[in-house]
Design a protein around this motif. Structure first.
Motif, PDB file in Angstrom:
ATOM      1  N   CYS A 191       0.342  -1.280  -0.227  1.00 25.56           N
ATOM      2  CA  CYS A 191       0.198  -0.171  -0.069  1.00 25.56           C
ATOM      3  C   CYS A 191       0.650   1.355  -0.027  1.00 25.56           C
ATOM      4  CB  CYS A 191      -0.951   0.032   1.367  1.00 25.56           C
ATOM      5  SG  CYS A 191      -1.995  -1.227   1.376  1.00 25.56           S
ATOM      6  N   ILE A 192       1.735   1.366   0.813  1.00 24.78           N
ATOM      7  CA  ILE A 192       2.577   2.545   1.183  1.00 24.78           C
ATOM      8  C   ILE A 192       3.391   2.583   0.012  1.00 24.78           C
ATOM      9  CG2 ILE A 192       4.933   3.438   1.975  1.00 24.78           C
ATOM     10  CD1 ILE A 192       3.901   2.343   4.677  1.00 24.78           C
ATOM     11  N   ASN A 193       3.712   1.584  -1.324  1.00 24.07           N
ATOM     12  CA  ASN A 193       4.604   1.474  -2.741  1.00 24.07           C
ATOM     13  C   ASN A 193       3.401   1.998  -3.435  1.00 24.07           C
ATOM     14  OD1 ASN A 193       7.263   0.557  -2.164  1.00 24.07           O
ATOM     15  ND2 ASN A 193       6.711  -1.833  -2.208  1.00 24.07           N
ATOM     16  N   VAL A 194       2.572   1.746  -2.932  1.00 25.31           N
ATOM     17  CA  VAL A 194       1.171   2.048  -3.860  1.00 25.31           C
ATOM     18  C   VAL A 194       0.882   3.581  -4.104  1.00 25.31           C
ATOM     19  CG1 VAL A 194      -0.901   2.673  -5.105  1.00 25.31           C
ATOM     20  CG2 VAL A 194      -0.045  -0.089  -4.946  1.00 25.31           C
ATOM     21  N   LYS A 195       1.082   3.824  -2.956  1.00 27.22           N
ATOM     22  CA  LYS A 195       0.829   5.224  -2.061  1.00 27.22           C
ATOM     23  C   LYS A 195       1.510   6.653  -3.326  1.00 27.22           C
ATOM     24  CE  LYS A 195       0.251   8.857   1.278  1.00 27.22           C
ATOM     25  NZ  LYS A 195       0.945   9.743   0.642  1.00 27.22           N
ATOM     26  N   VAL A 196       3.226   6.152  -3.017  1.00 26.62           N
ATOM     27  CA  VAL A 196       3.886   6.884  -2.502  1.00 26.62           C
ATOM     28  C   VAL A 196       5.051   7.154  -4.895  1.00 26.62           C
ATOM     29  CG1 VAL A 196       6.698   6.214  -3.716  1.00 26.62           C
ATOM     30  CG2 VAL A 196       5.832   6.291  -1.070  1.00 26.62           C
ATOM     31  N   ALA A 199       6.780  12.403  -0.407  1.00 25.48           N
ATOM     32  CA  ALA A 199       6.624  10.721  -0.992  1.00 25.48           C
ATOM     33  C   ALA A 199       7.855  10.172  -1.007  1.00 25.48           C
ATOM     34  CB  ALA A 199       6.203  11.155  -2.503  1.00 25.48           C
ATOM     35  N   ASP A 200       9.233  10.945  -1.189  1.00 26.21           N
ATOM     36  CA  ASP A 200      10.618  10.245  -0.800  1.00 26.21           C
ATOM     37  C   ASP A 200      10.520  10.176   0.101  1.00 26.21           C
ATOM     38  OD1 ASP A 200      10.826  10.881  -3.805  1.00 26.21           O
ATOM     39  OD2 ASP A 200      12.291  12.955  -3.996  1.00 26.21           O
ATOM     40  N   THR A 201      10.699  11.161   0.969  1.00 28.41           N
ATOM     41  CA  THR A 201      10.567  11.053   2.511  1.00 28.41           C
ATOM     42  C   THR A 201       9.073   9.511   2.973  1.00 28.41           C
ATOM     43  OG1 THR A 201      10.569  12.999   2.337  1.00 28.41           O
ATOM     44  CG2 THR A 201       9.746  11.576   4.407  1.00 28.41           C
TER      45      THR A 201
END
Length: 138
Positions: free
Chosen positions: A33-38, A91-93
């Motif tokens: 999910c975090i990868n998709v959000k980023v 997103a990078d952070t």
């Protein structure tokens, strides 16, 4: 320090393993999910930058010199570009900090699960060994 008597049976052992597996699956889902959000945040930041670039392609001729409307538009497009930069930085952070933390937690949970299983096998083997000798000498 040991397990309570409620956590010593096979059912409790399987429940603990099941909980650990469920937590590992949850951490994997969180990482996805975090990868998709980023990715979405980066795509959105790119889209905002594109909009801002298009909006700043104003005819810079003398016709608009001193125009309040032109100035307001330019400020709006510059703020849109700044927003895009902030979203990209965020997103990078998130990718660096949150995913690193999740990866560390995942590795730690797997290590703990493995240690628990190894310890359980050792205890069961020791119990079987002791039980066998108790049967022989009685």
């Amino acid at each position: 320090m040991g397990f309570s008597t409620n956590l010593q049976g096979k059912i409790a052992h399987e429940a603990l393993l099941s909980r650990q597996d469920a937590e590992l699956r949850l951490l994997e889902a969180m990482k996805r999910c975090i990868n998709v959000k980023v990715k979405c945040d980066r795509d959105y930041a790119t889209a905002l930058s594109t909009v801002a670039s298009q909006g700043l392609k104003i005819d810079r001729g003398d016709e608009l010199a001193g125009s309040v409307v032109c100035s307001a538009w330019r400020n709006m497009m510059e703020e849109l570009e700044n927003t895009a930069k902030l979203i990209r930085q965020n997103a990078d952070t998130v990718e660096i900090k949150a995913l690193d933390a999740l990866n560390s937690l995942y590795a730690e949970k797997r290590k703990i699960r493995k240690a628990y299983q190894e310890e359980h096998v050792r205890i069961v083997q020791q119990f079987t060994h002791v039980s066998y000798f108790c049967m022989i000498f009685h």
